[in-house]
Design a protein around this motif. Structure first.
Motif, short mmCIF file in Angstrom:
data_model
loop_
_atom_site.label_atom_id
_atom_site.label_comp_id
_atom_site.label_asym_id
_atom_site.label_seq_id
_atom_site.Cartn_x
_atom_site.Cartn_y
_atom_site.Cartn_z
N HIS A 101 0.73 -1.19 -0.06
CA HIS A 101 -0.12 0.12 -0.01
C HIS A 101 0.91 1.20 0.04
O HIS A 101 0.74 2.10 -0.89
CB HIS A 101 -1.07 0.04 1.36
CG HIS A 101 -2.04 1.18 1.19
ND1 HIS A 101 -2.92 1.12 2.36
CD2 HIS A 101 -2.25 1.86 0.32
CE1 HIS A 101 -3.72 2.10 1.91
NE2 HIS A 101 -3.29 2.79 0.55
N HIS A 105 1.53 4.16 -2.93
CA HIS A 105 1.25 5.80 -2.90
C HIS A 105 2.69 6.47 -3.08
O HIS A 105 2.57 7.76 -3.70
CB HIS A 105 1.05 6.23 -1.25
CG HIS A 105 -0.40 6.04 -1.08
ND1 HIS A 105 -1.28 7.18 -0.76
CD2 HIS A 105 -1.21 4.90 -0.75
CE1 HIS A 105 -2.51 6.85 -0.91
NE2 HIS A 105 -2.49 5.38 -0.47
N HIS A 114 -3.50 3.81 -8.34
CA HIS A 114 -4.40 3.53 -6.97
C HIS A 114 -5.27 4.88 -6.45
O HIS A 114 -6.17 4.90 -5.86
CB HIS A 114 -3.03 3.66 -5.77
CG HIS A 114 -3.67 3.17 -4.42
ND1 HIS A 114 -4.52 2.41 -4.02
CD2 HIS A 114 -3.46 3.95 -3.28
CE1 HIS A 114 -4.87 2.46 -2.86
NE2 HIS A 114 -4.11 3.63 -2.43
N HIS A 118 -8.80 6.70 -4.81
CA HIS A 118 -8.69 7.89 -3.81
C HIS A 118 -9.60 9.04 -4.06
O HIS A 118 -10.22 9.56 -3.33
CB HIS A 118 -7.38 8.40 -3.41
CG HIS A 118 -6.67 7.23 -2.34
ND1 HIS A 118 -6.96 7.76 -0.97
CD2 HIS A 118 -6.03 6.29 -2.43
CE1 HIS A 118 -6.12 6.97 -0.27
NE2 HIS A 118 -5.59 6.14 -1.08
N HIS A 198 -7.33 8.33 6.18
CA HIS A 198 -6.36 7.97 5.10
C HIS A 198 -6.65 8.55 3.71
O HIS A 198 -6.40 8.71 2.64
CB HIS A 198 -5.85 6.53 4.73
CG HIS A 198 -5.23 5.89 3.71
ND1 HIS A 198 -3.91 6.22 3.47
CD2 HIS A 198 -5.38 5.36 2.51
CE1 HIS A 198 -3.24 5.76 2.19
NE2 HIS A 198 -4.37 5.14 1.77
ZN LIG Z 1 -4.36 4.42 -0.14
#
Ligand SMILES: [Zn+2]
Length: 284
Positions: A101, A105, A114, A118, A198
């Motif tokens: 993860h 990022h 990813h 988000h 997050h």
């Molecule tokens: Zn994430």
């Protein structure tokens, strides 16, 4: 195949239960109408099941069979006592997911994909399915490496997989639990308030709470952020807030287009949310 179908049915049932509960007890006030988001996220869910069935699962199964046949991987080393192997497998699977993860990022190519997860302008159980098939395809390479490195037994793997899927649904949900209960759960699980931070538009908040099942890796890597009240959180990614950004076609093409200029690229090292010496308490 039987396992896949059972897991699929269990995941769907659990997701439906959370979907109903979060309608009655919402944690954050939604910003957008549900129908449009739900359409996009359900299409992603269909793509995700297909991609997982065609790439992630066969790759993982082949590697599991290979590590088992050749006694390959850390946990198959003779020095590791057999009784502790299942626990070690669970911990190592979750720790490596934490690293994966973080990689999603901090590596620009992975973040392009990813980011589609988000930019969802609200966070609820449907977001848990919203992963670009590109991200899932990349993750099949990660899963192969993860299994080869760790060498879990089939039973340990399936146990972790089930808990991982269930908690991914749970921590994305918009379910308001009484704060006392969530604080208690958060000692051993990544919970909705923790993961909500997050998904915040604030860079320092996004760069915290990468954990999937266990919240301990964030503490260990000093990326834990708990002191953010949910009422202050704006969900999403700055620069991708327009309605058009979240149309199905725009999200599918987004990884292949020039990325907009915003806070991506800042170091995701120690979370500034964690002030030394101050106790970390999950905010309401
Ligand atoms: Zn994430």
């Amino acid at each position: 195949m039987k396992n896949t179908l059972f897991l699929g049915a269990a995941v769907t049932g659990f997701a439906l239960g959370l979907f109903l509960l979060e309608r009655f007890f919402p944690l954050r006030r939604p910003d957008r109408p549900l129908a449009g988001r739900l359409f996009v996220n359900l299409v992603y869910a269909a793509f995700a099941f297909l991609t997982v069935a065609l790439t992630v699962r066969p790759a993982a199964e082949a590697m599991l069979a290979w590590t088992d046949r050749n006694a390959f991987g850390l946990l198959n080393l003779p020095v590791i006592p057999v009784p502790i192997r299942p626990i070690a497998a669970f911990l190592l699977m979750d720790l490596t997911f934490y690293w994966w993860h973080r990689a999603n990022h901090s590596i620009p190519l992975l973040w392009r994909f990813h980011n589609v997860h988000h930019i969802d302008p609200d966070l609820d159980v449907s977001t848990a399915f919203r992963f670009h098939f590109g991200e899932l395809a990349f993750s099949s390479a990660f899963r192969v490496a993860q299994i080869a490195l760790i060498g879990p037994s089939l039973g340990s793997f399936l146990l972790y997989e089930t808990v991982f899927q269930a908690n991914t649904l749970f921590h994305h949900s918009n379910l308001r639990l009484p704060i006392g209960i969530e604080r208690l759960l958060n000692r051993a699980l990544v919970t909705p308030r923790m993961h909500g931070i997050h998904h915040s538009q604030v860079m320092t908040e996004t760069n915290s709470n990468y954990g999937s099942v266990l919240p301990w890796w964030d503490r260990l890597h000093r990326t834990l952020g708990l002191n953010v009240p949910q009422a202050h959180i704006v969900i999403g990614v700055p620069g991708y807030e327009q309605y058009e950004d979240n149309r199905l076609q725009a999200t599918l093409l987004m990884p292949f287009r020039k990325q907009r200029d915003y806070w991506f690229g800042m170091p995701a090292m120690r979370s500034p949310l964690e002030k030394s010496g101050e106790p970390m308490v999950l905010a309401e």
